[in-house]
Design a protein around this motif. Structure first.
Motif, short mmCIF file in Angstrom:
data_model
loop_
_atom_site.label_atom_id
_atom_site.label_comp_id
_atom_site.label_asym_id
_atom_site.label_seq_id
_atom_site.Cartn_x
_atom_site.Cartn_y
_atom_site.Cartn_z
N PRO A 104 46.18 112.32 -5.62
CA PRO A 104 47.21 112.86 -4.73
C PRO A 104 47.58 111.88 -3.63
O PRO A 104 46.78 111.00 -3.25
N ASP A 105 48.79 112.02 -3.11
CA ASP A 105 49.22 111.20 -1.98
C ASP A 105 48.26 111.40 -0.81
O ASP A 105 47.79 112.51 -0.54
N GLY A 106 47.96 110.31 -0.13
CA GLY A 106 47.09 110.39 1.04
C GLY A 106 45.64 110.07 0.76
O GLY A 106 44.84 109.98 1.70
N LEU A 107 45.29 109.87 -0.51
CA LEU A 107 43.90 109.56 -0.85
C LEU A 107 43.82 108.12 -1.35
O LEU A 107 44.56 107.72 -2.25
N GLY A 108 42.94 107.33 -0.76
CA GLY A 108 42.76 105.95 -1.18
C GLY A 108 42.16 105.85 -2.57
O GLY A 108 41.46 106.75 -3.03
N MET A 109 42.40 104.73 -3.23
CA MET A 109 41.91 104.57 -4.60
C MET A 109 40.38 104.46 -4.66
O MET A 109 39.77 104.90 -5.64
N ALA A 110 39.77 103.89 -3.65
CA ALA A 110 38.31 103.83 -3.63
C ALA A 110 37.73 105.24 -3.56
O ALA A 110 36.80 105.59 -4.30
N GLU A 111 38.27 106.07 -2.67
CA GLU A 111 37.81 107.45 -2.55
C GLU A 111 38.07 108.23 -3.84
O GLU A 111 37.25 109.03 -4.28
N ALA A 112 39.22 107.96 -4.46
CA ALA A 112 39.55 108.65 -5.71
C ALA A 112 38.59 108.27 -6.83
O ALA A 112 38.25 109.10 -7.67
N ALA A 113 38.14 107.01 -6.85
CA ALA A 113 37.19 106.58 -7.87
C ALA A 113 35.85 107.28 -7.72
O ALA A 113 35.20 107.64 -8.69
N VAL A 114 35.45 107.50 -6.48
CA VAL A 114 34.14 108.08 -6.19
C VAL A 114 34.11 109.59 -6.41
O VAL A 114 33.12 110.14 -6.90
N LEU A 115 35.17 110.27 -6.04
CA LEU A 115 35.12 111.73 -5.89
C LEU A 115 34.80 112.52 -7.16
O LEU A 115 33.97 113.44 -7.10
N PRO A 116 35.44 112.27 -8.31
CA PRO A 116 35.23 113.20 -9.44
C PRO A 116 33.78 113.42 -9.81
O PRO A 116 33.34 114.57 -9.98
N ILE A 117 32.99 112.36 -9.95
CA ILE A 117 31.60 112.55 -10.37
C ILE A 117 30.76 113.12 -9.22
O ILE A 117 30.04 114.11 -9.40
#
Length: 318
Positions: A106-119
């Motif tokens: 989603p807009d507003g979320l950095g790619m590093a945070e996006a990589a970490v979050l799902p798992i």
């Protein structure tokens, strides 16, 4: 493409930054130009101990931009930014992943945070909410609370209204956990976890324990209240998972084992991760990143993740 590969398992220096063939995008796959990679506990275990085919590309989690889609892909398009999970291959510039194992960033979320979050957060949600069935009036003990799953579990349990007891070593890590919502913290090196939990709960014990360590399972059971629930996930401590089951039988306690894997493709779990990504983008959750490395320095990144006791996840940028 460039990738971090190994031929034989072992210490972090077995990883080599090398040229590899571009992955083939299957009929149901999306091909991702990777931007950020989350180093997961399973990545370290696999690199340490799992013999694979030569030039093996390790890695469960990453985020990037879709550059190609397979013929049967229906819900993803070229140019979309996605977070992704798969059983291997994330430590690379390009990664082919089934579309069912991706989530729109989603807009507003950095790619590093996006990589970490799902798992991290997807696993923690399954442990705390789905299996743990946490309630607002309960006390939750979280082992290894400074790890990726632990940090997520602290926040989710607190947001559910529970009182959180977080186990982590060091004043700085404990202070950060309290800032994220832990009511109490226990330094496992200087305090007896079971005695402290009993003291903090007036002798009752924790209603719910989340244990991602494995080697702490027996102490987790000793800290658990009668009729409490223990959710154990992963085996960060290594070794055999062994406990005396006489006590949980006598105390009517419930043990839940969690191994996410293909669960991420289940519609309810997939939708939960979508919702968690949106909440993080709105700053309702904090994705904690300890340190960022370049993919070409994958050996150093694995060394740090394995030995430095990071607070949160270690990320690599491509």
């Amino acid at each position: 493409m460039k990738a971090a590969v190994y031929d034989n398992p072992g210490v972090p220096v077995v990883l080599e930054y090398a040229d590899m063939p571009d992955p083939i995008c299957g009929l149901g796959d999306v091909l991702i130009a990777v931007e950020a990679i989350s180093i997961e506990g399973g990545d370290l275990i696999n690199r340490r101990s799992t013999k694979q085919q030569p030039r093996w590309i390790v890695g469960y989690a990453a985020a990037g931009t879709i550059v190609a889609v397979g013929e049967n892909v229906k819900h993803r398009t070229v140019g979309e930014k996605v977070a992704a999970f798969n059983m291997q291959g994330s430590h690379a510039e390009l990664w082919a992943v089934p579309e069912t194992r991706t989530w729109i960033v989603p807009d507003g979320l950095g790619m590093a945070e996006a990589a970490v979050l799902p798992i991290s957060f997807g696993t923690a949600y399954h442990c705390v909410i789905t299996k743990g069935q946490v309630r607002a009036d309960e006390t939750v003990l979280i082992q290894a609370a400074a790890g990726g799953v632990g940090l997520a579990a602290v926040q989710l349990a607190r947001q559910a209204g529970a009182k959180v007891i977080a186990v982590a070593s060091g004043d700085e890590r404990q202070a950060r956990l309290r800032a994220l919502g832990a009511a109490h913290s226990i330094d496992r090196h200087n305090q007896d976890v079971v005695e402290e939990v009993r003291r903090l709960t007036g002798g009752k014990g924790a209603d719910l324990v989340i244990d991602p360590v494995g080697s702490t399972l027996q102490s987790s059971l000793l800290a658990l209240a009668p009729e409490g629930r223990l959710v154990f996930v992963g085996n960060a401590g290594g070794g055999a998972l062994a406990v005396d089951l006489w006590q949980p039988m006598q105390n009517n306690q419930t043990l839940h084992g969690v191994f996410m894997g293909a669960l991420f493709e289940r519609p309810a779990v997939h939708e939960t991760v979508d919702a968690l990504l949106k909440t993080a983008a709105e700053r309702g959750l904090e994705v904690v990143i300890d340190r960022t490395f370049s993919l070409k320095d994958a050996a150093s990144a694995h060394e740090h993740a394995e030995t430095a006791k990071p607070l949160g996840r270690v990320v690599m940028k491509v």
